[in-house]
Design an enzyme around this catalytic site. Structure first.
Site, PDB file in Angstrom:
ATOM      1  N   SER A 198      10.192  11.061  64.631  1.00 54.95           N
ATOM      2  CA  SER A 198      10.623   9.618  64.676  1.00 54.95           C
ATOM      3  C   SER A 198      11.185   8.959  63.306  1.00 54.95           C
ATOM      4  O   SER A 198      10.353   9.346  62.300  1.00 54.95           O
ATOM      5  CB  SER A 198       9.792   8.697  65.236  1.00 54.95           C
ATOM      6  OG  SER A 198       9.479   8.892  66.435  1.00 54.95           O
ATOM      7  N   SER A 218       9.647   8.305  58.266  1.00 50.65           N
ATOM      8  CA  SER A 218       9.537   9.191  59.376  1.00 50.65           C
ATOM      9  C   SER A 218       8.198   9.845  59.352  1.00 50.65           C
ATOM     10  O   SER A 218       7.488   9.800  58.511  1.00 50.65           O
ATOM     11  CB  SER A 218      10.776  10.199  59.189  1.00 50.65           C
ATOM     12  OG  SER A 218      10.355  11.149  58.059  1.00 50.65           O
ATOM     13  N   ASP A 219       8.007  10.524  60.551  1.00 48.33           N
ATOM     14  CA  ASP A 219       7.019  11.243  60.996  1.00 48.33           C
ATOM     15  C   ASP A 219       7.076  12.314  61.966  1.00 48.33           C
ATOM     16  O   ASP A 219       8.041  12.047  62.976  1.00 48.33           O
ATOM     17  CB  ASP A 219       5.937  10.167  61.532  1.00 48.33           C
ATOM     18  CG  ASP A 219       4.256  10.726  61.529  1.00 48.33           C
ATOM     19  OD1 ASP A 219       3.863  10.882  60.651  1.00 48.33           O
ATOM     20  OD2 ASP A 219       4.143  11.311  62.861  1.00 48.33           O
ATOM     21  N   THR A 220       6.515  13.252  61.943  1.00 46.92           N
ATOM     22  CA  THR A 220       6.706  14.666  62.839  1.00 46.92           C
ATOM     23  C   THR A 220       5.306  14.871  63.056  1.00 46.92           C
ATOM     24  O   THR A 220       4.344  15.021  62.645  1.00 46.92           O
ATOM     25  CB  THR A 220       7.563  15.633  61.962  1.00 46.92           C
ATOM     26  OG1 THR A 220       8.549  15.223  61.443  1.00 46.92           O
ATOM     27  CG2 THR A 220       7.691  16.823  62.917  1.00 46.92           C
TER      28      THR A 220
END
Length: 194
Positions: A113, A76-78
């Site tokens: 995501s 994931s990435d924020t």
């Protein structure tokens, strides 16, 4: 529950984030951690959720050809998106101050995501949360940076810390998304896989 349904699978979380690891524990999921050093660089023309989609997929692609039949990888990435630009992790106290100051008395968006990858498929899900800060004094911002050192957090703040309790006046959407993982969406998607 989901934990029982996932018994035949090995769930792999590819994240060094203590918050994401805690979420997986709190969701009552058995998982292991596998980390790879990824240079998080994205094409400059990408905007908002395109950035997090790209980076979550990039992190998952690092495991190409390595996953066994019963393994489900989660990456994931924020990012914090404000004034048409991405606010990543601050590089210095000055950087952190400038980021927080720019969000004072305004609403910004937090995009996360999540990529679910198996040896045969790869799926992205994402979420957005709108967060509003009150008008913040320089003194409060400096106190936060000095005492909480938010250098590992996108946008230079943690909603779950003193700052979030003191500064945030409104949250529209998933609260856990702001901490780095839209837990309800992750749980729901994993339920569809098994």
């Amino acid at each position: 529950m989901l934990k029982d349904k996932l018994k035949k699978y090995t769930l792999i979380l590819a994240s060094g984030s203590p918050r994401r690891q805690q979420f997986f524990k709190d969701l009552d999921l058995d998982f292991e951690i596998r980390l790879k050093d990824i240079e998080e660089i994205y094409p400059p023309e990408l905007k908002a959720v395109e950035i997090t989609d790209f980076l979550a997929q990039l992190k998952a692609d690092a495991f190409d050809g390595e996953l066994k039949e019963n393994e489900i990888l989660v990456t994931s990435d924020t990012i914090v998106w404000h004034q048409n630009k991405a606010l990543g992790k601050p590089k210095s106290a000055e950087d952190a101050f400038a980021m927080i100051k720019s969000m004072s008395n305004a609403t910004h968006e937090v995009f996360t995501s999540v990529c679910f990858k198996t040896n045969t498929s790869s799926t992205l899900v994402n979420d957005v949360t709108k967060v509003t800060f009150k008008d913040l004094s320089d003194e409060a911002i400096l106190y936060y940076i000095e005492n909480y050192k938010p250098y590992d957090k996108a946008g230079a703040y943690g909603i779950q810390e003193w700052f979030g309790f003191m500064a945030v006046t409104k949250v529209e959407g998933s609260y856990t998304n702001v901490m780095g993982l839209p837990t309800a969406k992750v749980y729901e998607y994993l339920s569809t896989l098994v």
